[in-house]
Motif scaffolding. Structure first.
Motif, PDB file in Angstrom:
ATOM      1  N   SER A  51       4.916  -0.695  -7.296  1.00 22.19           N
ATOM      2  CA  SER A  51       4.351  -1.911  -6.720  1.00 22.19           C
ATOM      3  C   SER A  51       5.467  -2.835  -6.258  1.00 22.19           C
ATOM      4  O   SER A  51       6.640  -2.649  -6.599  1.00 22.19           O
ATOM      5  CB  SER A  51       3.499  -2.647  -7.768  1.00 22.19           C
ATOM      6  OG  SER A  51       4.338  -3.113  -8.823  1.00 22.19           O
TER       7      SER A  51
ATOM      8  N   GLU B 125       0.828  -1.205   0.000  1.00 17.12           N
ATOM      9  CA  GLU B 125       0.000   0.000   0.000  1.00 17.12           C
ATOM     10  C   GLU B 125       0.867   1.262   0.000  1.00 17.12           C
ATOM     11  O   GLU B 125       0.556   2.239  -0.684  1.00 17.12           O
ATOM     12  CB  GLU B 125      -0.932  -0.026   1.213  1.00 17.12           C
ATOM     13  CG  GLU B 125      -2.007  -1.092   1.106  1.00 17.12           C
ATOM     14  CD  GLU B 125      -2.792  -1.281   2.395  1.00 17.12           C
ATOM     15  OE1 GLU B 125      -2.381  -0.701   3.422  1.00 17.12           O
ATOM     16  OE2 GLU B 125      -3.803  -1.994   2.373  1.00 17.12           O
TER      17      GLU B 125
ATOM     18  N   ALA C 225       2.191   1.702  -3.416  1.00 10.61           N
ATOM     19  CA  ALA C 225       1.145   2.206  -4.312  1.00 10.61           C
ATOM     20  C   ALA C 225       1.037   3.725  -4.200  1.00 10.61           C
ATOM     21  O   ALA C 225       0.851   4.422  -5.209  1.00 10.61           O
ATOM     22  CB  ALA C 225      -0.193   1.548  -3.977  1.00 10.61           C
TER      23      ALA C 225
END
Length: 204
Positions: A142, A134, A137
């Motif tokens: 990624s 997360e 992101a």
């Protein structure tokens, strides 16, 4: 340098940087997000890979703060950023790793793994909670992208350390400083300013 010595040096450097990052938020326990922040200033392959993807210490700190704010908002809590300055060296209070961070560090040394910063980064990418994914992101990348870049970097033959004169090797040291060259030179030109344990004050 032996494998054990390299492992100990890597663990010490990452631990110190992570504890410093935890202290910025008034915490005494460093978690896996603090480890990611510490790896972003690593001078070796791990740090180079992260920075090649635009993950600087400042952007990583912002992404971690955003992730924390979002987690709190999910439970109905609105809180201002708790990021401050590094206070790790100003307190006698004990700092430690969280259980999951300590387990991750241990895994980075097992089954023939090097236990270096790159091995720690690989374990972070595989960490099952989803926290690192997360945060990445928020940084526009990624776990797969970081892993692929790390694979590519580790395929490049490393410099043969045995070819370096032993006397020079003992005297050599390197570090990544997230600052303009003029600021880095101002630091290095005065030996009284050099404090390895306070490097975050100069690169944050």
């Amino acid at each position: 340098m032996s494998r054990l010595t390299r492992m100990m040096a890597a663990s010490q450097a990452v631990s110190l940087a992570a504890m410093e990052e935890a202290s910025r938020r008034g915490r005494r326990t460093a978690d896996i997000d603090d480890m990611l922040l510490a790896l972003s200033i690593d001078s070796g392959i791990a740090g180079q890979v992260l920075r090649s993807l635009g993950i600087t210490i400042d952007r990583a700190r912002a992404a971690v703060s955003l992730q924390h704010a979002q987690q709190l908002s999910h439970v109905g809590i609105s809180a201002a950023s708790d990021d401050g300055r590094i206070t790790f060296h100003e307190t006698a209070a004990a700092f430690e790793w969280s259980k999951r961070a300590l387990e991750l560090l241990t895994r980075s040394t097992q089954k023939g793994k090097n236990g270096d910063a790159a091995a720690m980064l690989r374990e972070l990418l595989d960490e099952p909670s989803g926290l690192i994914a997360e945060i990445l992101a928020h940084l526009g990348t990624s776990t797969d992208a970081v892993r692929s870049r790390l694979d590519d970097a580790e395929r490049i033959p490393s410099h043969n350390a045995n070819a370096i004169d032993p006397a020079r090797r003992r005297a050599a040291s390197d570090a990544f400083v997230s600052a303009p060259p003029s600021e880095a030179w101002a630091l290095l030109s005065d030996p009284l300013n050099i404090r390895f344990s306070e490097r975050h004050e100069y690169c944050g």
